[in-house]
Structure formats: structure tokens, C-alpha cells
Design an enzyme around this catalytic site. Structure first.
Site, mmCIF file in Angstrom:
data_model
loop_
_atom_site.group_PDB
_atom_site.id
_atom_site.type_symbol
_atom_site.label_atom_id
_atom_site.label_comp_id
_atom_site.label_asym_id
_atom_site.label_seq_id
_atom_site.Cartn_x
_atom_site.Cartn_y
_atom_site.Cartn_z
ATOM 1 N NE ARG A 69 -0.337 0.192 4.983
ATOM 2 C CZ ARG A 69 0.752 1.016 5.310
ATOM 3 N NH1 ARG A 69 0.854 2.167 4.680
ATOM 4 N NH2 ARG A 69 1.333 0.726 6.474
ATOM 5 N N GLY A 71 2.249 5.001 1.520
ATOM 6 C CA GLY A 71 2.552 5.469 2.816
ATOM 7 C C GLY A 71 3.407 4.651 3.779
ATOM 8 C CD GLN A 72 7.185 6.937 5.469
ATOM 9 O OE1 GLN A 72 7.947 5.889 6.221
ATOM 10 N NE2 GLN A 72 8.052 7.628 4.896
ATOM 11 C CB THR A 74 -0.156 2.653 10.032
ATOM 12 O OG1 THR A 74 -1.090 3.233 11.108
ATOM 13 C CG2 THR A 74 -0.770 1.475 9.381
ATOM 14 C CE1 TYR A 75 -0.789 -2.952 16.776
ATOM 15 C CE2 TYR A 75 -2.496 -1.366 17.533
ATOM 16 C CZ TYR A 75 -1.959 -2.495 17.888
ATOM 17 O OH TYR A 75 -2.374 -3.392 18.594
ATOM 18 C CB SER A 136 -3.999 5.866 8.939
ATOM 19 O OG SER A 136 -3.583 6.308 9.911
ATOM 20 C CG LEU A 137 -7.432 7.517 3.715
ATOM 21 C CD1 LEU A 137 -7.711 7.880 5.149
ATOM 22 C CD2 LEU A 137 -7.580 8.431 2.391
ATOM 23 C CB CYS A 167 1.445 8.324 8.868
ATOM 24 S SG CYS A 167 0.064 7.364 9.376
#
Length: 210
Positions: A69, A71-72, A74-75, A136-137, A167
Site C-alpha cells: 500500500r 504510505g509509511q 502504521t499499527y 489513516s489512508l 505514518c
């Protein structure tokens, strides 16, 4: 035009669900109905395509999974609503930026149902409340077919967010729905409202294309 299929999958492991998304996206045809999957994940950190190792501060006992995906890091964990959007955006007549705005607008409208004032940032995808990130996306698009989607924090253990730069932003504060509402709200209530908002906007776009 085919209806959007909505699936409620419960608590599922990230990697197994990711494989199911890939298989669905790779095997779908021009006639395949779009789908929306609503679920929760067992505790996991996921690294997006742009993810950098230095943003994983101390993952500890929580597994780290590489994802394709955007982005960075995330949890994901129980009490967070994950919505995967498996859409043919060419058929919907929209581009990636339009879809991101549609998702953000849907989350903002769902939160407004409980008088939570949220907003989006043009330079940092997601949804925020007083500068704290609540959703978050992260999307991936192949041949105009989308997969992955959004994660909305509802009523979860927030401690794992302290183990990362969420992120990719050091010091970014995270929040969740149960911390922002005036009256108690359940996970299912929020999930139902967000589903309604997403479907309303997607159907409106579909009808404008037909």
C-alpha cells in the site's frame, strides 16, 4: 450497473487478508462487482511502500509486515475499524485523488454524526481531530483497480502507536473515537455509520456516471 458487495469479516490476520485482496484484484474482470470489506486485524505493524526502518522505534512483540500500500508505517489492532475498498475506479469515473477525498469526506461525515469535528489535510492524507490523527489512508491501484483502504481508530489499545513514528511523522499524536465523543458509542455503531457514508458517496458517483 452491479451493486457494491459489502462483507463483514470480523477479526482476521493481516497477511491472510492481504493475500485475499491480491487474489480478488488479480482475478476480477470488467463485470466483477466492487466490494467493501469491513474488519479488524490482530496486532500488527505494516510498512507501506515508502516505509523507512527508522520509523519503527521499538516494535517489541508485535510483528512487522511489509505491504504494497501507499504510505509509511502504521499499527492495526482490535478496536480499529479497517475498511478495504476493492473498486474499479475507471468504471466509477473517478481518479485516485477523487477517491481519497471521498474516503476522507465519508469519515468526516461519520464522525460528525457524534458531533466530532474532524478535517483532512491536503498535504497529509488521513483525518484529524484538533491536530491528532484519528484515521489513516493507504491505497494501491493496479489497472484502475483499488485495494487496501482506511483504518479508523474507534476503541483500541493506543500504546503500540508510541512504538513507531505513525505514518512517518515523529511525535504525531493519535486519537480514537471513544476519546473524542461526548456520549458512549460502540464499534458497530461507528462501523455502520461509516459504511452508510461510503456507500452513499460511491452510489452517488456511480449514478452520475450511468
Amino acid at each position: 450497473m452491479t451493486e457494491i458487495v459489502v462483507r463483514h469479516l470480523g477479526l482476521v490476520e493481516y497477511e491472510a487478508c492481504y493475500q485475499q485482496m491480491l487474489e480478488f484484484t488479480q482475478s476480477r474482470t470488467a463485470e466483477t462487482a466492487d466490494e467493501i470489506w469491513l474488519l479488524q486485524h490482530s496486532p500488527v505493524f505494516t510498512q507501506g511502500q515508502a516505509g523507512k526502518a527508522e520509523h519503527l522505534l521499538m516494535p517489541g512483540d508485535i510483528p512487522v509486515v511489509q505491504s504494497d500500500r501507499g504510505g509509511q508505517v502504521t499499527y492495526h489492532g482490535p478496536g480499529q475499524l479497517v475498511v478495504y475498498l476493492l473498486l474499479d475506479i475507471r468504471r466509477l469515473g473517478m481518479g485516485p485523488r477523487q477517491l481519497v477525498s471521498l474516503i476522507e469526506d465519508s469519515i468526516i461525515a461519520a464522525l460528525a454524526h457524534w458531533q466530532v469535528e474532524a478535517f483532512a489535510k491536503p498535504d497529509a492524507p488521513g483525518v484529524y481531530v484538533d491536530g491528532r490523527k484519528i484515521a489513516s489512508l493507504g491505497l494501491r491501484i493496479r489497472n484502475a483497480k483499488t485495494f487496501h483502504g482506511l483504518a479508523l481508530n474507534i476503541d483500541m489499545n493506543m500504546e503500540p502507536f508510541l512504538r513507531i513514528n505513525p505514518c512517518g511523522y515523529a511525535g504525531l499524536q493519535m486519537t480514537q473515537v471513544c476519546s473524542e465523543v461526548r456520549e458512549p458509542v460502540t464499534f458497530d455503531q461507528v462501523a455502520d455509520e461509516l459504511q452508510k457514508q461510503l456507500l452513499s458517496r460511491l452510489r452517488s458517483d456511480r449514478e452520475s456516471q450511468s
